[in-house]
Structures are given as structure tokens and as C-alpha cells.
Design an enzyme around this catalytic site. Sequence first.
Site, short mmCIF file in Angstrom:
data_model
loop_
_atom_site.label_atom_id
_atom_site.label_comp_id
_atom_site.label_asym_id
_atom_site.label_seq_id
_atom_site.Cartn_x
_atom_site.Cartn_y
_atom_site.Cartn_z
N ASP A 266 0.87 -1.17 0.00
CA ASP A 266 0.00 0.00 0.00
C ASP A 266 0.91 1.23 0.00
OD1 ASP A 266 -1.62 2.14 0.57
OD2 ASP A 266 -2.82 1.09 2.07
N TYR B 263 -6.78 16.55 -6.18
CA TYR B 263 -6.42 15.62 -7.26
C TYR B 263 -5.64 16.37 -8.36
CZ TYR B 263 -6.70 12.22 -11.00
OH TYR B 263 -6.36 11.33 -12.00
N LYS C 145 -1.62 16.09 -9.44
CA LYS C 145 -1.22 15.70 -10.80
C LYS C 145 -0.38 16.82 -11.45
CE LYS C 145 -3.07 11.61 -10.85
NZ LYS C 145 -2.19 10.43 -10.86
#
Length: 255
Positions: free
Chosen positions: A59, A145, A149
Site C-alpha cells: 500500500d 487531485y 497531478k
Amino acid sequence: MPTAFITGATAGIGAAFARRLASDGFDLVLLARDTERLERTAAELRGKYAVRTETLTADLSTEEGLAAAEERVRTDVDLLVNNAGFANKGVFLDVPVSDELTMLKVHCEAVLRLTHAVLPGMLERGRGGVINVSSVAAFATRGTYGASKAWAVNFSQGVAADIRNRSHGKVRVMALCPGFVHTEFHERAQMDMSDVPGFMWLDKDDVVDAALRDLRRGVQVSVPSPQYKAIVGVSRFIPRGLVARMSSTTGRKYK
Ligand SMILES: NC(=O)c1ccc[n+]([C@@H]2O[C@H](COP(=O)([O-])OP(=O)(O)OC[C@H]3O[C@@H](n4cnc5c(N)ncnc54)[C@H](OP(=O)(O)O)[C@@H]3O)[C@@H](O)[C@H]2O)c1
């Protein structure tokens, strides 16, 4: 045989990378959290393409997972695909801050640490590649998010510039920025994608094909498909506020 290490290799874009690289003759190291699914994927690829497959259950949002992945990429990895990623359900204030921090760990810290661990060996051998899977969201404004990115694009370009003199163009670092791709990604985040028009959806195998072609060409920021190249190109001339308003609605409904 060259070896590719792929994070998030059991579904979507990562699984497409695994299939394509196996068919190109790469031995594979596949990483994800679900051991059973990893083993299934590895067995399928081994059977079909007669390549060596290794699995690593990890993980990447945990210190233990990150350390295990770092240790493995230090030896004999010719291509690293930092692909594992996810979206949280909801806009910024609807998401627990711990989930946003988990995202930064997987999208930024894991990418940074695995890139840092893999590059010395590649530079020593005089060949290799790193593909950091970002998103067109890097050029829009889509909360944590999009910010994570955007970091991946900036980071990849910075590292590519830093190693340019030592790598003589033989070790490459590239950010891959796909638009919407049919995978498990949206379902996992319970996103309702019904209002996204068909022309905005990309095929994962086409994305992988474009990525590997661009890596070979030495492209640093790969945006697969003409429609998204146009969107990203045009977005540079649109005021940021307007880009923010447009991107806050497209594909951001939740079930
Ligand atoms: N789909 C799109 O429209 C789209 C567009 C642009 C960019 N992207 C980016 O493409 C990448 C791949 O997404 P996808 O669409 O292929 O998603 P997906 O189908 O949901 O696959 C995600 C993969 O990542 C693994 N993963 C997730 N969290 C992980 C963690 N903490 N540690 C290790 N592995 C983890 C999953 O396996 P386990 O659950 O077993 O761990 C799975 O193999 C992501 O970085 C995403 O941001 C996707």
C-alpha cells in the site's frame, strides 16, 4: 530481458501497461494492495507471454509499503511506471483531510521516492525510463487531485532537466497526462460520469501505446489523443478563473 516495475498494475491503465510491456518482452514486477488479484494478473501474463513476473503487495500510502517498493526498484528496473492513483469522493471540504493526505502520499510522495530510488541504477547502466502517470487534470483546477497531478508534471520535467547531462538522453523521465479513460477509477470514487460525452473517453490501450511512443521520442509531457492535445493547448490561452469554473463541473457529479 528488460524489467518493468508497474504500480497499480491490477486494473485500468496499469494493467494495460502490464499487458503491453509483457507482449513487448519485458519481465514484470507488479505492485498493488490486493494480493490475490496481483497473483491472478501475474499468472495470466506469465502464461500468455512467457515472461517472468514478480508481485509486490504494498500500500503506497503507508511507510511500510513505500519502503518495500523503494527497496525493490533499486535493483534491475529498466522502466518504472508510477501509475497507482485514485480520486476521493466529493469536493475539497466534503473529503476528510486524512483522505486528501493519503492522496498526496500516493500521487506525490510515492512518485518522488520511487523515482529517487530507481534513477541512480538507470544512470549507472546508461539506460532506462520513468513514466509518472499524471492527468489532464494537471492543467485544470480540480482540487487536491488536480494539484497532485500538476505536481507530477512539474516534478517530472524538473527531474528530466536535472539528469539531462548525466543521462545523455538515454534515461528518460516523462509525465503521462491522459483525459478520461474507462477503468475502475470513477466507480471506486462513486463518480457519476453520465454527462461526459463519448468523444472525451479514451481507450486504455491507446493511452499506453501513445505513452510508450512518446517516451521513445523523448517527449517530457505526453498528452495522448488529438482531442486532449487541443484542449490542453487551448486552455493555456483561457483565464485560469474560467478554466476553474469549467473544470469544476465536467465529470464531477457523485452518486
Ligand atoms: N481513469 C481515468 O480517467 C484517468 C485519467 C487520467 C489519469 N488517471 C490516472 O491513471 C492512474 C491509474 O488509474 P486507473 O484509471 O487505471 O484506476 P483503477 O482502474 O482504479 O486502477 C488503480 C490501480 O491502482 C492500485 N492502487 C490504488 N491505490 C493504491 C495504493 N494506495 N497502493 C498501491 N496500489 C494502489 C489499484 O489496485 P489495489 O486496489 O489492489 O491497490 C489498481 O491496480 C491513476 O494515477 C489516475 O490518477 C486516470
